[in-house]
Structures are given as C-alpha cells and as structure tokens.
Design a protein around this motif. Structure first.
Motif, PDB file in Angstrom:
ATOM      1  N   VAL A 251      10.073  45.020  63.789  1.00  0.00           N
ATOM      2  CA  VAL A 251      10.971  45.863  63.032  1.00  0.00           C
ATOM      3  C   VAL A 251      10.904  46.930  64.074  1.00  0.00           C
ATOM      4  O   VAL A 251       9.811  47.790  64.180  1.00  0.00           O
ATOM      5  CB  VAL A 251      10.566  46.326  61.527  1.00  0.00           C
ATOM      6  CG1 VAL A 251      11.606  47.193  61.010  1.00  0.00           C
ATOM      7  CG2 VAL A 251      10.636  44.821  60.710  1.00  0.00           C
ATOM      8  N   ASP A 252      11.974  47.539  64.642  1.00  0.00           N
ATOM      9  CA  ASP A 252      12.045  48.571  65.297  1.00  0.00           C
ATOM     10  C   ASP A 252      12.441  49.758  64.591  1.00  0.00           C
ATOM     11  O   ASP A 252      13.460  49.829  63.703  1.00  0.00           O
ATOM     12  CB  ASP A 252      13.219  48.778  66.194  1.00  0.00           C
ATOM     13  CG  ASP A 252      12.736  47.628  67.601  1.00  0.00           C
ATOM     14  OD1 ASP A 252      11.519  47.217  67.651  1.00  0.00           O
ATOM     15  OD2 ASP A 252      13.691  46.796  68.185  1.00  0.00           O
ATOM     16  N   ASP A 253      11.827  51.095  64.637  1.00  0.00           N
ATOM     17  CA  ASP A 253      11.841  52.419  63.723  1.00  0.00           C
ATOM     18  C   ASP A 253      11.997  52.058  62.223  1.00  0.00           C
ATOM     19  O   ASP A 253      13.015  52.299  61.651  1.00  0.00           O
ATOM     20  CB  ASP A 253      13.510  52.702  64.331  1.00  0.00           C
ATOM     21  CG  ASP A 253      13.438  53.323  65.747  1.00  0.00           C
ATOM     22  OD1 ASP A 253      12.317  53.833  66.370  1.00  0.00           O
ATOM     23  OD2 ASP A 253      14.762  52.927  66.550  1.00  0.00           O
ATOM     24  N   ALA A 254      10.854  51.326  62.247  1.00  0.00           N
ATOM     25  CA  ALA A 254      10.762  50.960  60.544  1.00  0.00           C
ATOM     26  C   ALA A 254      10.943  52.203  59.426  1.00  0.00           C
ATOM     27  O   ALA A 254      10.112  53.289  59.846  1.00  0.00           O
ATOM     28  CB  ALA A 254       9.794  50.308  60.194  1.00  0.00           C
ATOM     29  N   THR A 256      13.336  53.857  58.853  1.00  0.00           N
ATOM     30  CA  THR A 256      14.466  54.810  59.097  1.00  0.00           C
ATOM     31  C   THR A 256      15.959  54.402  58.900  1.00  0.00           C
ATOM     32  O   THR A 256      16.131  53.283  58.776  1.00  0.00           O
ATOM     33  CB  THR A 256      14.529  55.353  60.824  1.00  0.00           C
ATOM     34  OG1 THR A 256      14.704  54.332  61.430  1.00  0.00           O
ATOM     35  CG2 THR A 256      13.149  55.889  60.994  1.00  0.00           C
ATOM     36  N   GLN A 259      16.754  51.710  61.469  1.00  0.00           N
ATOM     37  CA  GLN A 259      15.595  50.489  61.883  1.00  0.00           C
ATOM     38  C   GLN A 259      16.527  49.228  62.161  1.00  0.00           C
ATOM     39  O   GLN A 259      17.524  48.923  61.655  1.00  0.00           O
ATOM     40  CB  GLN A 259      14.929  50.290  60.442  1.00  0.00           C
ATOM     41  CG  GLN A 259      15.589  49.804  59.508  1.00  0.00           C
ATOM     42  CD  GLN A 259      14.556  49.566  58.469  1.00  0.00           C
ATOM     43  OE1 GLN A 259      13.360  49.713  58.367  1.00  0.00           O
ATOM     44  NE2 GLN A 259      15.116  49.375  57.081  1.00  0.00           N
ATOM     45  N   ARG A 260      15.845  48.523  63.186  1.00  0.00           N
ATOM     46  CA  ARG A 260      16.574  47.411  63.506  1.00  0.00           C
ATOM     47  C   ARG A 260      15.533  46.350  63.391  1.00  0.00           C
ATOM     48  O   ARG A 260      14.447  46.330  63.864  1.00  0.00           O
ATOM     49  CB  ARG A 260      16.924  47.336  65.074  1.00  0.00           C
ATOM     50  CG  ARG A 260      18.272  48.272  65.456  1.00  0.00           C
ATOM     51  CD  ARG A 260      18.152  48.766  66.749  1.00  0.00           C
ATOM     52  NE  ARG A 260      18.009  47.668  67.762  1.00  0.00           N
ATOM     53  CZ  ARG A 260      18.961  47.046  68.466  1.00  0.00           C
ATOM     54  NH1 ARG A 260      20.197  47.205  67.922  1.00  0.00           N
ATOM     55  NH2 ARG A 260      18.590  45.823  69.198  1.00  0.00           N
TER      56      ARG A 260
END
Length: 286
Positions: A251-254, A256, A259-260
């Motif tokens: 999870v990217d930028d969890a 927020t 998030q991706r």
C-alpha cells in the motif's frame, strides 16, 4: 533291344543285392558278429574326429546364435519403443484432460462464489494470445453465434480475466485486466472497503486500486473481488459481485486520500487456456 541273357543277368544282380541288404540289416540289429565289429571300429575312428569338428565349429555356431539373438533383440526393442511412445502419448492426453478438468472445476467454483444472477456461462478456449509484453488482449473461439456480446465478463479458474471487446460470428477478442484502459469497481472482501481498480500499465502482475475512503485501513494479503452493481441503477456494473481478482501486496501512502493499493491478480494472463464468458440472455441485451 536287350536280349534275354542280359535281362536275366540284371535280375540276378538285383536279387543278390536285396538278399545282401537283408543279411546286413539283420546282423546290424543283432548287434553281434562281424558287421557289429566293423560298426564299432568305424565309430571309434570317427568319434574323435566328430568331437574335434564340433569344438572347431562351436565359435561359428555361437556367432550365428549371437546374430540371431541380436536380430530378435532389435525387433523386441522396436516393439518396446513403439509401446513406450504410445504410452507417452496417452499419458500426455490424460494430463491434458486432467488440467482441463481442474480448470473447469476452478471456474465452476468461481461462478458458484460470484452472484452471476441470470448470466449464463459459455465455455471458450483462447486461440490467440496477446503479442505484446503488456498482455492486453486475447482471442477466444466463441462469438456472436454462441451468445457472446461486447462488455460481458470473462473468468477462469483463478477469477476475473477481463471483458469481451470485439465480437464476430465465431470468435471474439477479450480485453484483459492488465490493459491500462481496463477498469472495474472492486471491494476488499475482509473489510468491505471499495475502490476502483486499473492496470499499472507495465507489469501484468500489478494492479492498482484507488480507495474512496480517507484513512481506510487496508491490510496486506486482503482479497480483492468485484464490487458488482452500485446503488445507482442507472450505472449498472458490467461485472457481477464477488468475482475474485487478487490479493493486496503493498500500500502506497497508506492512510491518506491518495493511498494506492497494489494487487497481484490470481489469474496469470500470460498462460490462459480455457475461460468462461458470462453471457446475458439475448432478450435482455439492448
């Protein structure tokens, strides 16, 4: 012409020969007398010669025997090789049948899990794979004549494959979930969090889910499935709910708004064989 004296002479000689033969045979069967002694003498002389000849000829007999055995062995070997090849071919056919049955069983499980409603599964085989590294499309051997229509979902044993794109009479192309233009509403099975899934655009083993909730907790390993029709009936989903898609890997930028979620698909789109098109009744197709 022969005279009578000559004829009588020949008859006498013939009679003498017959009588002599009878006498010799009688003496021979009796095993005694001069004839028997002569036979024994001849046997004593000939026997060593026969023994030497037998020993001398033994290598030649063995050689001819070896050639004979080798010839028969070659024939047996050809038969065994032919039998082996037939068994290999049968084994290959059985393995292919087992793989097909396993795929069919997996597809049936996917369909049983998903809420497909009035959709009717149509089995198809992939006949042309995508020539590009992105694995964006495949061609299947079922088309309009089989009830296949554009936009229908396509699944396999692992889960969602993609959707039908272009359809002709006996075949159709399928846009895969790895195509950057592909999109679907999804849901995390464990938490119920929803979002939109798209392809990453370069890796067939990486899909991207953008969630719709801020600070929505997403756990690595969570299962992602199709969301199905939204509450807005004016925009029904192409996909029935609960078709498996894949598992969350990172999870990217969890936590927020941006998030991706990275998802590895269950289906390996690079090795597709048998698939199932979830077709709609022709009467319901606009």
């Amino acid at each position: 012409m022969y005279d009578r004296k000559t004829i009588r002479r020949r008859r006498a000689v013939l009679a003498l020969l017959v009588v002599s033969s009878v006498v010799l045979l009688t003496a021979s069967f009796g095993g005694n007398g001069g004839v028997g002694s002569v036979q024994r003498g001849v046997f004593e002389i000939v026997s060593p010669i026969q023994d030497v000849a037998s020993r001398s000829l033994k290598p030649f007999r063995d050689l001819f025997g070896w050639f004979g055995d080798t010839w028969h062995a070659k024939g047996d070997n050809k038969t065994l090789v032919k039998t082996r090849d037939q068994l290999r071919e049968q084994n290959g056919s059985l393995q292919a049948e087992v793989r097909k049955l396993k795929e069919q069983y997996g597809i049936n499980r996917v369909i049983a899990t998903a809420n497909i409603g009035n959709l009717g599964p149509v089995e198809a085989r992939v006949v042309v794979a995508s020539p590009t590294l992105l694995f964006q499309k495949v061609t299947i051997n079922k088309g309009a004549g089989d009830g296949v229509r554009s936009g229908q979902p396509v699944v396999t044993a692992g889960g969602l494959v993609g959707k039908v794109d272009v359809v002709v009479g006996g075949s159709a192309t399928v846009t895969l979930i790895t195509d950057p233009r592909f999109g679907a509403g999804v849901r995390l099975a464990q938490s119920g969090i929803t979002g939109t899934m798209t392809a990453s655009g370069g890796d067939p083993e990486d899909l991207i889910v953008a969630t719709t909730k801020q600070n929505a907790p997403v756990s690595v390993g969570s299962t992602v499935v199709t969301r199905g029709t939204s509450t807005d009936v004016r925009l029904p989903s192409l996909f029935p709910p609960d078709i498996p898609i894949g598992k969350v890997t990172t999870v990217d930028d969890a936590g927020t708004d941006t998030q991706r979620v990275h998802v590895k698909p269950f289906v390996d789109v690079r090795n597709l064989d048998h698939v199932m098109v979830l077709t709609r009744d022709a009467a319901t197709v606009p």
